[in-house]
Design an enzyme around this catalytic site. Sequence first.
Site, short mmCIF file in Angstrom:
data_model
loop_
_atom_site.label_atom_id
_atom_site.label_comp_id
_atom_site.label_asym_id
_atom_site.label_seq_id
_atom_site.Cartn_x
_atom_site.Cartn_y
_atom_site.Cartn_z
N SER A 4 0.83 -1.13 0.13
CA SER A 4 0.12 -0.14 -0.43
C SER A 4 0.33 1.06 0.32
O SER A 4 1.77 1.75 1.43
CB SER A 4 -0.56 0.25 1.35
OG SER A 4 -1.45 1.25 1.29
N HIS A 29 -1.28 -0.67 -4.34
CA HIS A 29 -2.79 -0.60 -3.43
C HIS A 29 -2.90 0.99 -3.36
O HIS A 29 -1.99 1.41 -2.99
CB HIS A 29 -3.18 -1.61 -2.50
CG HIS A 29 -4.45 -1.38 -1.19
ND1 HIS A 29 -5.08 -1.46 -2.16
CD2 HIS A 29 -4.25 -0.19 -0.68
CE1 HIS A 29 -6.31 -1.38 -1.13
NE2 HIS A 29 -5.91 -0.38 -0.23
N ASP A 31 -4.64 4.22 -1.88
CA ASP A 31 -5.99 4.10 -1.03
C ASP A 31 -6.55 5.76 -1.51
O ASP A 31 -5.85 6.60 -1.09
CB ASP A 31 -5.34 4.47 0.65
CG ASP A 31 -5.28 3.07 1.27
OD1 ASP A 31 -6.34 2.54 1.01
OD2 ASP A 31 -4.39 2.68 1.90
N MET A 33 -8.56 9.08 -0.14
CA MET A 33 -9.45 9.12 0.76
C MET A 33 -10.10 10.79 -0.05
O MET A 33 -9.46 11.34 -0.20
CB MET A 33 -8.68 9.13 2.42
CG MET A 33 -8.11 8.18 1.94
SD MET A 33 -7.15 7.99 3.96
CE MET A 33 -6.41 6.44 3.60
N HIS A 63 -8.41 1.97 -3.90
CA HIS A 63 -8.88 1.85 -2.75
C HIS A 63 -10.24 2.49 -2.72
O HIS A 63 -9.51 3.90 -1.90
CB HIS A 63 -8.76 1.15 -1.79
CG HIS A 63 -9.66 0.38 -0.27
ND1 HIS A 63 -8.45 0.36 0.83
CD2 HIS A 63 -10.86 0.54 -0.24
CE1 HIS A 63 -9.77 0.71 2.07
NE2 HIS A 63 -10.87 0.71 1.43
N MET A 65 -11.93 5.40 -0.39
CA MET A 65 -12.65 4.93 1.04
C MET A 65 -13.01 6.98 0.95
O MET A 65 -12.70 7.67 0.98
CB MET A 65 -11.58 5.73 2.36
CG MET A 65 -11.55 4.04 2.92
SD MET A 65 -9.47 3.92 2.73
CE MET A 65 -8.85 3.67 1.35
N MET A 136 -11.55 -4.87 5.42
CA MET A 136 -10.99 -4.31 6.64
C MET A 136 -10.57 -4.62 7.78
O MET A 136 -11.75 -5.60 8.29
CB MET A 136 -11.70 -2.99 6.51
CG MET A 136 -11.82 -1.97 5.67
SD MET A 136 -10.41 -2.02 4.37
CE MET A 136 -8.94 -0.32 5.63
N GLY A 141 -8.45 4.53 7.24
CA GLY A 141 -8.61 5.80 7.38
C GLY A 141 -6.32 6.48 7.09
O GLY A 141 -6.18 7.23 6.83
N PHE A 142 -6.22 5.52 8.25
CA PHE A 142 -4.59 5.14 8.13
C PHE A 142 -4.42 4.31 8.77
O PHE A 142 -4.83 3.48 8.79
CB PHE A 142 -4.68 6.06 9.86
CG PHE A 142 -5.54 8.13 10.15
CD1 PHE A 142 -4.65 9.16 9.04
CD2 PHE A 142 -6.64 7.91 10.49
CE1 PHE A 142 -5.01 10.22 9.60
CE2 PHE A 142 -7.12 8.84 10.29
CZ PHE A 142 -6.42 10.15 10.42
N ASP A 171 -6.77 -5.45 4.52
CA ASP A 171 -7.03 -4.54 4.55
C ASP A 171 -6.47 -4.47 5.69
O ASP A 171 -7.35 -3.45 6.35
CB ASP A 171 -7.24 -3.11 3.43
CG ASP A 171 -6.44 -2.16 2.95
OD1 ASP A 171 -5.25 -1.73 4.06
OD2 ASP A 171 -6.91 -1.54 2.90
N GLY A 173 -2.90 -3.41 9.22
CA GLY A 173 -2.43 -4.01 10.14
C GLY A 173 -1.99 -5.41 9.68
O GLY A 173 -1.51 -5.95 10.77
C1 DX5 Z 1 -5.95 2.37 5.75
C2 DX5 Z 1 -5.83 2.03 4.19
C3 DX5 Z 1 -4.60 0.33 4.23
C4 DX5 Z 1 -3.53 0.93 4.48
C5 DX5 Z 1 -2.75 -0.07 5.49
O1 DX5 Z 1 -7.23 3.09 5.69
O2 DX5 Z 1 -6.64 1.58 3.28
O3 DX5 Z 1 -4.34 0.54 2.54
O4 DX5 Z 1 -2.48 1.89 3.98
O5 DX5 Z 1 -1.65 -0.01 6.86
P1 DX5 Z 1 -0.92 -1.04 7.14
O6 DX5 Z 1 -0.13 -1.92 6.49
O7 DX5 Z 1 0.00 0.21 8.04
O8 DX5 Z 1 -2.20 -1.28 8.00
ZN ZN Z 2 -6.48 0.32 1.40
#
Ligand code: DX5
Ligand code: ZN
Length: 214
Positions: A4, A29, A31, A33, A63, A65, A136, A141-142, A171, A173
């Site tokens: 990501s 990937h 993201d 947002m 992705h 969001m 998820m 978000g982060f 996706d 952690g």
């Molecule tokens: C979170 C994103 C993820 C994020 C995952 O909202 O959708 O794609 O980048 O980051 P890690 O792998 O650090 O949890």
């Molecule tokens: Zn993502």
Amino acid sequence: MAPSILAADFARMADDASNAIEAGGDLLHLDVMDGHFVPNLTMGSDMCRCLRRALPDVFLDVHLMVEDPEMFLEPLAEAGASHFTFHIERLQGDDARRLADRVRDTGMSAGICVNPPTPIEPVLEVAEAFELVLVMSVNPGFGGQAFMPEVLDKVRAVRSAEGDRIRVQMDGGVGLDTASRCIEAGADVLVAGSSVFGRPREDRPGAISHMIVF
Ligand code: DX5
Ligand code: ZN
């Protein structure tokens, strides 16, 4: 493995992204947002276009969001995105199926995503209209948040309902200590941000192979 790029160095994006592919990433990937659906702002079709130019052959998994995923469909398709995942919290039932069809009309594949507090049933209802379900494992978000193991039951539910026809992605952690649990539950696409880009470059190939071979 889907590194990501949210966790990459934005000032060296093409270099960091190609390094993640050389290290064993199968796709990238992205993201998107909007500061409304989630409390953060990231990237959009301009980033996608630049990555497509820099890495013509890489699969770009986007992705969304965002409050209004439809608004980003044409711009992302024109920018060279390969895949478009939106959230069940934004569109359900026939509305979700219709957007999936429109995604495929542009040449991309379609994914549907579910947040940790949302039940899996509305996803199972529409899953046949999608190529991928994204479960998820953090509240979006982060990057860098802790994996929520309670969502693994959703992965099992999708796999048992859809069999091998569908991709099941996780996706949030995902790292050396959690990837095996995702795979055992039936996931076959792992998104990893900080556990790839948070390491020195020389450690990334080892980290990626550890996550998929254990
Ligand atoms: C979170 C994103 C993820 C994020 C995952 O909202 O959708 O794609 O980048 O980051 P890690 O792998 O650090 O949890
Ligand atoms: Zn993502």
